[in-house]
Design a protein around this motif. Structure first.
Motif, mmCIF file in Angstrom:
data_model
loop_
_atom_site.group_PDB
_atom_site.id
_atom_site.type_symbol
_atom_site.label_atom_id
_atom_site.label_comp_id
_atom_site.label_asym_id
_atom_site.label_seq_id
_atom_site.Cartn_x
_atom_site.Cartn_y
_atom_site.Cartn_z
ATOM 1 N N LYS A 47 0.870 -1.174 0.000
ATOM 2 C CA LYS A 47 0.000 0.000 0.000
ATOM 3 C C LYS A 47 0.902 1.216 0.000
ATOM 4 O O LYS A 47 1.768 1.348 0.861
ATOM 5 N N THR A 48 0.777 2.052 -0.983
ATOM 6 C CA THR A 48 1.600 3.253 -1.042
ATOM 7 C C THR A 48 0.715 4.487 -1.019
ATOM 8 O O THR A 48 -0.466 4.435 -1.387
ATOM 9 N N ILE A 49 1.304 5.570 -0.586
ATOM 10 C CA ILE A 49 0.551 6.821 -0.570
ATOM 11 C C ILE A 49 0.645 7.469 -1.947
ATOM 12 O O ILE A 49 1.573 7.224 -2.708
ATOM 13 N N SER A 50 -0.322 8.292 -2.236
ATOM 14 C CA SER A 50 -0.323 9.008 -3.512
ATOM 15 C C SER A 50 0.462 10.306 -3.360
ATOM 16 O O SER A 50 0.801 10.726 -2.244
ATOM 17 N N VAL A 51 0.733 10.930 -4.488
ATOM 18 C CA VAL A 51 1.423 12.227 -4.480
ATOM 19 C C VAL A 51 0.600 13.235 -3.681
ATOM 20 O O VAL A 51 1.137 13.998 -2.870
ATOM 21 N N GLU A 52 -0.702 13.206 -3.869
ATOM 22 C CA GLU A 52 -1.579 14.137 -3.158
ATOM 23 C C GLU A 52 -1.534 13.905 -1.651
ATOM 24 O O GLU A 52 -1.514 14.852 -0.863
ATOM 25 N N GLU A 53 -1.515 12.626 -1.245
ATOM 26 C CA GLU A 53 -1.429 12.324 0.184
ATOM 27 C C GLU A 53 -0.106 12.815 0.758
ATOM 28 O O GLU A 53 -0.075 13.396 1.848
ATOM 29 N N LEU A 54 0.980 12.578 0.041
ATOM 30 C CA LEU A 54 2.293 13.025 0.507
ATOM 31 C C LEU A 54 2.317 14.539 0.662
ATOM 32 O O LEU A 54 2.788 15.067 1.664
ATOM 33 N N LYS A 55 1.770 15.243 -0.314
ATOM 34 C CA LYS A 55 1.784 16.705 -0.286
ATOM 35 C C LYS A 55 0.897 17.275 0.818
ATOM 36 O O LYS A 55 1.036 18.434 1.185
ATOM 37 N N SER A 56 0.018 16.456 1.380
ATOM 38 C CA SER A 56 -0.859 16.932 2.451
ATOM 39 C C SER A 56 -0.139 17.006 3.797
ATOM 40 O O SER A 56 -0.626 17.630 4.733
ATOM 41 N N PHE A 57 1.039 16.375 3.914
ATOM 42 C CA PHE A 57 1.804 16.416 5.157
ATOM 43 C C PHE A 57 2.595 17.718 5.252
ATOM 44 O O PHE A 57 3.053 18.265 4.244
ATOM 45 N N ASP A 58 2.765 18.180 6.495
ATOM 46 C CA ASP A 58 3.525 19.409 6.738
ATOM 47 C C ASP A 58 4.910 19.308 6.111
ATOM 48 O O ASP A 58 5.598 18.309 6.268
ATOM 49 N N GLY A 59 5.305 20.353 5.390
ATOM 50 C CA GLY A 59 6.623 20.417 4.790
ATOM 51 C C GLY A 59 6.722 19.809 3.404
ATOM 52 O O GLY A 59 7.761 19.903 2.760
ATOM 53 N N PHE A 60 5.671 19.160 2.937
ATOM 54 C CA PHE A 60 5.722 18.525 1.624
ATOM 55 C C PHE A 60 4.792 19.178 0.599
ATOM 56 O O PHE A 60 4.717 18.728 -0.540
ATOM 57 N N ALA A 61 4.117 20.221 0.970
ATOM 58 C CA ALA A 61 3.144 20.847 0.080
ATOM 59 C C ALA A 61 3.775 21.413 -1.186
ATOM 60 O O ALA A 61 3.150 21.410 -2.253
ATOM 61 N N ASP A 62 5.016 21.864 -1.101
ATOM 62 C CA ASP A 62 5.639 22.536 -2.235
ATOM 63 C C ASP A 62 6.578 21.659 -3.050
ATOM 64 O O ASP A 62 7.243 22.164 -3.957
ATOM 65 N N VAL A 63 6.636 20.353 -2.764
ATOM 66 C CA VAL A 63 7.520 19.490 -3.557
ATOM 67 C C VAL A 63 6.901 19.255 -4.931
ATOM 68 O O VAL A 63 5.691 19.236 -5.097
ATOM 69 N N SER A 64 7.770 19.092 -5.913
ATOM 70 C CA SER A 64 7.282 18.830 -7.265
ATOM 71 C C SER A 64 6.751 17.402 -7.350
ATOM 72 O O SER A 64 7.014 16.571 -6.471
ATOM 73 N N ILE A 65 6.033 17.116 -8.402
ATOM 74 C CA ILE A 65 5.496 15.767 -8.607
ATOM 75 C C ILE A 65 6.649 14.769 -8.714
ATOM 76 O O ILE A 65 6.592 13.681 -8.133
ATOM 77 N N GLN A 66 7.698 15.136 -9.420
ATOM 78 C CA GLN A 66 8.855 14.253 -9.576
ATOM 79 C C GLN A 66 9.525 13.987 -8.225
ATOM 80 O O GLN A 66 9.882 12.846 -7.921
ATOM 81 N N GLU A 67 9.687 15.030 -7.427
ATOM 82 C CA GLU A 67 10.271 14.855 -6.089
ATOM 83 C C GLU A 67 9.377 13.979 -5.217
ATOM 84 O O GLU A 67 9.870 13.114 -4.489
ATOM 85 N N ALA A 68 8.077 14.207 -5.293
ATOM 86 C CA ALA A 68 7.128 13.414 -4.505
ATOM 87 C C ALA A 68 7.187 11.939 -4.903
ATOM 88 O O ALA A 68 7.189 11.058 -4.032
ATOM 89 N N GLU A 69 7.264 11.664 -6.191
ATOM 90 C CA GLU A 69 7.362 10.279 -6.654
ATOM 91 C C GLU A 69 8.657 9.629 -6.163
ATOM 92 O O GLU A 69 8.666 8.452 -5.784
ATOM 93 N N HIS A 70 9.747 10.396 -6.142
ATOM 94 C CA HIS A 70 11.019 9.881 -5.643
ATOM 95 C C HIS A 70 10.929 9.591 -4.144
ATOM 96 O O HIS A 70 11.417 8.554 -3.669
ATOM 97 N N ILE A 71 10.317 10.478 -3.384
ATOM 98 C CA ILE A 71 10.152 10.288 -1.944
ATOM 99 C C ILE A 71 9.310 9.045 -1.677
ATOM 100 O O ILE A 71 9.649 8.225 -0.807
#
Length: 66
Positions: free
Chosen positions: A11-35
């Motif tokens: 089970k993995t989180i989506s890019v949108e879920e990751l960006k909802s956490f504090d400090g991750f709102a401004d990461v790019s889609i590519q960075e989020a996918e890497h994280i």
């Protein structure tokens, strides 16, 4: 130690879920996918370590001590 390579069942989180956490709102889609990929690898490694040590006698002894 057997390494689990099949991560399709994870089970993995989506890019949108990751960006909802504090400090991750401004990461790019590519960075989020890497994280997300890095977190997936970390969870697989952790699972393999825990699974390996659960089978050892030391864990059994620790559980009996509790």
């Amino acid at each position: 130690m057997k390494i689990v390579k099949d991560n399709t069942a994870l089970k993995t989180i989506s890019v949108e879920e990751l960006k909802s956490f504090d400090g991750f709102a401004d990461v790019s889609i590519q960075e989020a996918e890497h994280i997300i990929a890095t977190l997936k690898e970390l969870s697989l490694l952790t699972h393999n370590i825990v699974t390996n040590y659960e089978q050892s006698e030391s864990i059994s002894k620790l559980r009996q001590a509790e």
